[in-house]
Write a protein that holds these residues in place. Structure first.
Motif, PDB file in Angstrom:
ATOM      1  N   UNK A 150       7.007 -13.044  -4.682  1.00  7.26           N
ATOM      2  CA  UNK A 150       5.838 -12.708  -3.884  1.00  7.26           C
ATOM      3  C   UNK A 150       4.994 -11.684  -4.631  1.00  7.26           C
ATOM      4  N   UNK A 151       3.719 -11.988  -4.800  1.00  8.85           N
ATOM      5  CA  UNK A 151       2.800 -11.088  -5.483  1.00  8.85           C
ATOM      6  C   UNK A 151       2.401  -9.940  -4.566  1.00  8.85           C
ATOM      7  N   UNK A 152       2.581  -8.712  -5.034  1.00  4.99           N
ATOM      8  CA  UNK A 152       2.304  -7.540  -4.208  1.00  4.99           C
ATOM      9  C   UNK A 152       0.850  -7.497  -3.745  1.00  4.99           C
ATOM     10  N   UNK A 153      -0.058  -7.779  -4.631  1.00  7.00           N
ATOM     11  CA  UNK A 153      -1.481  -7.734  -4.288  1.00  7.00           C
ATOM     12  C   UNK A 153      -1.820  -8.783  -3.236  1.00  7.00           C
ATOM     13  N   UNK A 154      -1.257  -9.975  -3.390  1.00  3.89           N
ATOM     14  CA  UNK A 154      -1.479 -11.048  -2.424  1.00  3.89           C
ATOM     15  C   UNK A 154      -0.923 -10.667  -1.052  1.00  3.89           C
ATOM     16  N   UNK A 155       0.265 -10.094  -1.036  1.00  6.07           N
ATOM     17  CA  UNK A 155       0.908  -9.733   0.230  1.00  6.07           C
ATOM     18  C   UNK A 155       0.139  -8.634   0.945  1.00  6.07           C
ATOM     19  N   UNK A 156      -0.298  -7.611   0.216  1.00  5.84           N
ATOM     20  CA  UNK A 156      -1.035  -6.519   0.847  1.00  5.84           C
ATOM     21  C   UNK A 156      -2.385  -6.978   1.367  1.00  5.84           C
ATOM     22  N   UNK A 157      -3.004  -7.922   0.666  1.00  6.71           N
ATOM     23  CA  UNK A 157      -4.307  -8.403   1.098  1.00  6.71           C
ATOM     24  C   UNK A 157      -4.241  -9.332   2.282  1.00  6.71           C
ATOM     25  N   UNK A 158      -3.185 -10.138   2.370  1.00  8.26           N
ATOM     26  CA  UNK A 158      -3.094 -11.145   3.429  1.00  8.26           C
ATOM     27  C   UNK A 158      -2.165 -10.749   4.576  1.00  8.26           C
ATOM     28  N   UNK A 159      -1.206  -9.878   4.306  1.00  9.61           N
ATOM     29  CA  UNK A 159      -0.257  -9.477   5.352  1.00  9.61           C
ATOM     30  C   UNK A 159      -0.070  -7.963   5.296  1.00  9.61           C
ATOM     31  N   UNK A 160      -1.110  -7.208   5.611  1.00 10.15           N
ATOM     32  CA  UNK A 160      -1.054  -5.750   5.448  1.00 10.15           C
ATOM     33  C   UNK A 160      -0.053  -5.060   6.373  1.00 10.15           C
ATOM     34  N   UNK A 161       0.267  -5.678   7.500  1.00  7.86           N
ATOM     35  CA  UNK A 161       1.174  -5.055   8.470  1.00  7.86           C
ATOM     36  C   UNK A 161       2.615  -5.521   8.332  1.00  7.86           C
ATOM     37  N   UNK A 162       2.883  -6.321   7.318  1.00  8.76           N
ATOM     38  CA  UNK A 162       4.219  -6.881   7.136  1.00  8.76           C
ATOM     39  C   UNK A 162       5.011  -6.069   6.115  1.00  8.76           C
ATOM     40  N   UNK A 163       6.234  -5.688   6.494  1.00  4.56           N
ATOM     41  CA  UNK A 163       7.138  -5.011   5.571  1.00  4.56           C
ATOM     42  C   UNK A 163       8.155  -6.026   5.070  1.00  4.56           C
ATOM     43  N   UNK A 164       8.263  -6.168   3.750  1.00  2.73           N
ATOM     44  CA  UNK A 164       9.202  -7.099   3.142  1.00  2.73           C
ATOM     45  C   UNK A 164      10.264  -6.309   2.393  1.00  2.73           C
TER      46      UNK A 164
END
Length: 322
Positions: free
Chosen positions: A228-242
């Motif tokens: 999972x790309x960090x930038x992609x995750x923060x941009x699309x799922x900002x409230x999700x903790x992985x």
């Protein structure tokens, strides 16, 4: 009024209040000490007031299977349909799963880690678990996608699913994308999902994320194929903790030890409650002394007696109140 005590006796508390108080005690104390204190406390323990929330997970990790079955049956029967929470580990009998389902009308939290239910029994009982919001099926190696699909179709209120696995149970699997797909397709209200040590792909994880829009926490420890790309995750799922996949956890720090094996350290408790459930305690001192002495536990148990239980004291082999 003058002459009256300003304090109420503990034995005058209503059973519901006693049940709330007794939740702070250990299972051993509730089953072996409390019933001998006074008649009202004994009635509270025998009735449903103490068993709306049953958490015997720690004890069940150490007991023998036949003792576990009888303990679960006894406590669920005592709950009288008021069961809201059940936490028990290592169930292996299909009859136990059916018993849980029959008493699941009010059940909201169900933790059954390391249990041996099959896809077929889960499909049979899932329809009776409609009120469950928290479900833990971690380390249950005999179920797969069919069970998860049945749960998703019937447990519409489910917001937490724990489906962590032991690394050794998944080491020989080529893929578990079918399990992840069942979750993505049937559990849209999930807020927390734990899938540690699953053999799943990045694509199926993205499907879960797009299908479970309310997801706040995702445990992917040991899911080595997921990228999972960090930038992609923060941009699309900002409230999700992985969490993970590259996170050192218990298994890696302890050489993947399996902590599910029971020891005989709690056998004395199993036999004590079983004897009590069948009626008055037998006065077979040799049997009970052997159980206590072998474990060296007697000195750890503090017994307190109060007025009014002399007639019951003999049942437990305890001395009368001082």
């Amino acid at each position: 009024m003058e002459g009256e005590s300003e304090f109420r006796h503990w034995d005058e508390l209503i059973p519901d209040a006693l049940g709330l108080i007794f939740r702070n005690l250990s299972l051993q104390e509730v089953l072996t000490v409390i019933p001998g204190v006074c008649k009202s406390w004994r009635r509270a323990v025998i009735g449903p007031y103490c068993w709306q929330e049953i958490d015997i997970e720690e004890w069940s990790n150490r007991c023998q299977p036949d003792h576990l079955d009888r303990m679960v049956e006894m406590l669920i029967t005592r709950s009288s349909g008021s069961l809201r929470k059940l936490c028990v580990s290592g169930l292996h009998n299909d009859m136990m799963f059916s018993l849980i389902a029959e008493n699941a009308g009010s059940l909201q939290t169900l933790r059954l880690p390391r249990s041996e239910m099959s896809d077929s029994i889960v499909a049979q009982i899932a329809g009776r678990l409609s009120a469950v919001t928290f479900l833990d099926l971690s380390y249950c190696s005999k179920i797969g996608a069919p069970a998860l699909e049945a749960i998703g179709k019937h447990c519409k209120l489910l917001v937490v699913l724990c489906r962590n696995m032991h690394p050794l149970d998944t080491a020989d699997k080529l893929s578990q994308d079918d399990e992840a797909n069942a979750i993505a397709s049937t559990m849209p209200k999930l807020k927390r999902l734990e899938m540690a040590y699953h053999v799943i792909s990045t694509e199926i994880v993205l499907k879960i994320l797009s299908s479970c829009a309310l997801l706040e926490f995702l445990d992917l420890r040991g899911c080595w194929d997921v990228k999972l790309d960090d930038k992609f995750m923060k941009g699309n799922f900002p409230n999700l903790k992985v969490l993970g996949p590259f996170v050192m956890d218990y298994y890696e720090m302890n050489d993947w030890d399996d902590c599910s094996d029971y020891s005989d350290g709690s056998e004395y408790l199993a036999w004590e409650f079983l004897a009590g459930e069948m009626g008055d305690y037998d006065d077979d001192d040799e049997i009970y002394e052997g159980m206590w002495d072998a474990e060296g536990r007697l000195e750890e148990l503090e017994l307190r007696f109060y007025d009014g239980i002399e007639e019951d004291a003999g049942i437990y082999g305890w001395p009368p109140s001082p």
